[in-house]
Scaffold this motif. Structure first.
Motif, PDB file in Angstrom:
ATOM      1  N   PRO A 286       0.699  -0.853  -0.320  1.00  0.00           N
ATOM      2  CA  PRO A 286      -0.663  -0.618  -0.339  1.00  0.00           C
ATOM      3  C   PRO A 286       0.518   1.691  -0.313  1.00  0.00           C
ATOM      4  O   PRO A 286       0.365   1.998  -0.632  1.00  0.00           O
ATOM      5  CB  PRO A 286      -0.976  -0.614   1.083  1.00  0.00           C
ATOM      6  N   THR A 306      -3.970 -12.328   1.199  1.00  0.00           N
ATOM      7  CA  THR A 306      -5.303 -10.874   1.057  1.00  0.00           C
ATOM      8  C   THR A 306      -5.928 -11.487   2.471  1.00  0.00           C
ATOM      9  O   THR A 306      -5.653 -12.087   2.768  1.00  0.00           O
ATOM     10  CB  THR A 306      -6.127 -10.497  -0.001  1.00  0.00           C
ATOM     11  N   GLN A 334      -2.234  -0.251   6.842  1.00  0.00           N
ATOM     12  CA  GLN A 334      -3.232  -1.435   6.282  1.00  0.00           C
ATOM     13  C   GLN A 334      -2.276  -2.437   6.796  1.00  0.00           C
ATOM     14  O   GLN A 334      -1.061  -2.642   5.910  1.00  0.00           O
ATOM     15  CB  GLN A 334      -2.997  -0.561   5.072  1.00  0.00           C
ATOM     16  N   TRP A 401      -5.049  -3.203  -8.059  1.00  0.00           N
ATOM     17  CA  TRP A 401      -5.204  -1.315  -6.622  1.00  0.00           C
ATOM     18  C   TRP A 401      -6.640  -0.476  -7.603  1.00  0.00           C
ATOM     19  O   TRP A 401      -6.337   0.124  -8.738  1.00  0.00           O
ATOM     20  CB  TRP A 401      -4.399  -0.745  -6.995  1.00  0.00           C
ATOM     21  N   GLY A 404      -9.530   3.915  -2.571  1.00  0.00           N
ATOM     22  CA  GLY A 404     -10.651   2.533  -1.137  1.00  0.00           C
ATOM     23  C   GLY A 404     -11.435   3.572  -1.231  1.00  0.00           C
ATOM     24  O   GLY A 404     -11.346   4.946  -0.347  1.00  0.00           O
ATOM     25  N   LYS A 406     -11.466   3.192   3.865  1.00  0.00           N
ATOM     26  CA  LYS A 406     -10.659   3.149   4.935  1.00  0.00           C
ATOM     27  C   LYS A 406      -9.290   3.798   4.069  1.00  0.00           C
ATOM     28  O   LYS A 406      -9.318   4.202   5.703  1.00  0.00           O
ATOM     29  CB  LYS A 406     -11.097   1.743   5.927  1.00  0.00           C
ATOM     30  N   TYR A 409      -6.229   3.001  -0.856  1.00  0.00           N
ATOM     31  CA  TYR A 409      -6.141   2.395  -2.101  1.00  0.00           C
ATOM     32  C   TYR A 409      -6.510   1.091  -1.678  1.00  0.00           C
ATOM     33  O   TYR A 409      -6.148   0.601  -0.451  1.00  0.00           O
ATOM     34  CB  TYR A 409      -5.219   1.600  -2.517  1.00  0.00           C
ATOM     35  N   ASP A 410      -7.308   0.184  -2.473  1.00  0.00           N
ATOM     36  CA  ASP A 410      -7.431  -1.552  -2.233  1.00  0.00           C
ATOM     37  C   ASP A 410      -6.921  -2.401  -3.316  1.00  0.00           C
ATOM     38  O   ASP A 410      -7.080  -1.990  -4.433  1.00  0.00           O
ATOM     39  CB  ASP A 410      -9.514  -1.238  -1.439  1.00  0.00           C
ATOM     40  N   VAL A 412      -7.837  -5.275  -5.142  1.00  0.00           N
ATOM     41  CA  VAL A 412      -8.996  -5.955  -5.161  1.00  0.00           C
ATOM     42  C   VAL A 412      -8.379  -7.242  -6.386  1.00  0.00           C
ATOM     43  O   VAL A 412      -8.011  -7.197  -6.984  1.00  0.00           O
ATOM     44  CB  VAL A 412      -9.614  -5.513  -6.334  1.00  0.00           C
TER      45      VAL A 412
END
Length: 433
Positions: A286, A306, A334, A401, A404, A406, A409-410, A412
């Motif tokens: 992240p 993950t 993260q 990426w 995101g 929270k 970037y998340d 996925v």
């Protein structure tokens, strides 16, 4: 050894006791008082080498959390055959330097007289440490490096292998399958630019016989290879010019995190904007993606672990999501992929030590490693039936990426062709779409 209870409230004794009562921690872990165990004066020493500083430091970001978790678990000794053994974990920083990695490994073997070596994160760390262990006849377990650069770069022969060093991770064959499956799912001209450095990973990934080029060409891709560059290069004008000249829709490679930040910034400035950028190593973390600002959106990479992976720890009984949640709660950061594999290293280590017939015999510990068949938080690990006797493979999927909620970037999961038990969360999208 310090337990650091104040820093890690989730791991304090009362919460572990609570978890035991709910069956959430494996019974017999030997980490709690009150059991009818004999006490041993013989201390078990585990060496642990990772790149805590230097350009590869993102790989070791979860180390402190995992080490403190393990020290809590081992606080009252490790139960082996009804006897509790004190455990000392000796951590060494490779400083992202192969020579330093070899030096600290030698210190752990000769000065600290460790019983078992654990090492993680890129061939620049795993290889020199493994080589020292092979020379000294010291059992070693390594991870977080594709198996080919760990095995072949060290002179490994498929029919012979190594005597003392064992590795678990995925291979380039898995990586190429994941990458091409992602690319085949979107419209491109099948022209791929390779950004491969002059290091263990770069030379393996870009190898004309055993790396990406021959497989990609066989699958109808044109490979644009501008040649190897030195890590920490400051100017990528030559590479970018070749990619633009070839009209490459795809970028791939395996740069270290700071190098990709430099490259991607220059690529944007010079107008090289591929439709897909699937890059190993640099895009795993992240923090690395966040450093790209808005230009991190849509970049893709391989995914080893993950919170949604359907596995749980043999040590704490935490599933992947619970381990990631504990990490985020404690560190306020993260989750990051190496977390699962750092934890799994100790899962395997404990399992090996418990099955070792004679703890005073390095060969007995080595034989227990070879006989491993364990379900871990990163999946099943067994050195039976691997590509070589020293390699156990773990599953690999592909991710992208996305902006995101929270966190900035998340990651996925968008591809699972060779690991169907790991669920896909969306389809790959073209950058900017």
């Amino acid at each position: 050894m310090s337990n650091n209870n104040s820093k890690y409230p989730e791991l304090q004794r009362r919460q572990f006791l609570k978890l035991i009562g709910s069956g959430a921690v494996v019974a017999g872990a030997g980490a709690f008082p009150g059991g009818a165990f004999a006490q041993s004066a013989r201390k078990i020493k585990i060496g642990f080498v990772t790149p805590k500083t230097g350009p590869l430091a993102p790989f070791a970001e979860a180390d402190n959390f995992v080490i403190n978790q393990m020290r809590q678990l081992f606080a009252d000794g490790l139960d082996i055959g009804g006897v509790k053994y004190p455990v000392e974990i000796i951590v060494k920083d490779s400083q992202s330097n192969p020579n330093r990695a070899a030096g600290v490994a030698n210190d752990l073997i000769v000065k600290d007289k460790i019983d078992l070596m654990l090492v993680s994160s890129t061939p620049e760390t795993t290889n020199p440490v493994s080589d020292q262990c092979e020379l000294a006849k010291k059992p070693c377990i390594s991870t977080v490096a594709p198996w080919q650069p760990w095995f072949f770069t060290r002179g490994g022969k498929i029919d012979k292998g190594f005597d003392w060093t064992y590795h678990f991770f995925w291979g380039l064959e898995d990586l190429i399958a994941v990458f091409t499956s992602m690319w085949n799912s979107v419209p491109t001209n099948k022209v791929a630019g390779g950004l491969w450095p002059n290091d263990g990973d770069g030379n393996a990934w870009g190898d004309a016989k055993m790396g990406f080029p021959p497989v990609l060409q066989k699958n109808g891709y044109t490979v644009v290879d501008p040649g190897r560059y030195q890590n920490l290069t400051s100017d990528y004008s030559a590479q970018i010019a070749k990619y633009k000249e070839s009209k490459a829709d795809i970028l791939t490679g395996v740069p270290i995190p700071p190098d990709f930040t430099t490259f991607w910034s220059q690529a944007m400035q010079k107008g090289f904007k591929p439709k897909v950028a699937t890059v190993g190593k640099a895009l795993l973390f992240p923090s690395s993606v966040e450093s790209l600002g808005a230009n991190g959106d849509g970049l893709s990479c391989e995914v080893w672990w993950t919170p949604s992976h359907p596995f749980k720890s043999s040590l704490t009984n935490q599933n992947a999501g619970q381990l990631a949640g504990a990490y985020e709660s404690v560190t306020k950061k993260q989750w990051t992929q190496p977390l699962g594999f750092a934890h799994a290293l100790f899962e395997v280590a404990v399992d090996v030590l418990r099955r070792t017939k004679d703890l005073n015999s390095p060969a007995a510990i080595r034989d227990a490693i070879a006989a491993t068949n364990l379900n871990t938080v990163v999946g099943p690990i067994s050195w039976q039936g691997g590509p070589t006797k020293n390699v156990a493979k773990t599953p690999l999927v592909g991710g992208q990426w996305r902006k995101g909620g929270k966190f900035k970037y998340d990651l996925v999961i968008v591809e699972n062709s060779i690991a169907k038990n790991i669920p896909v969360q969306d389809k790959l999208k073209l950058i900017g779409s």
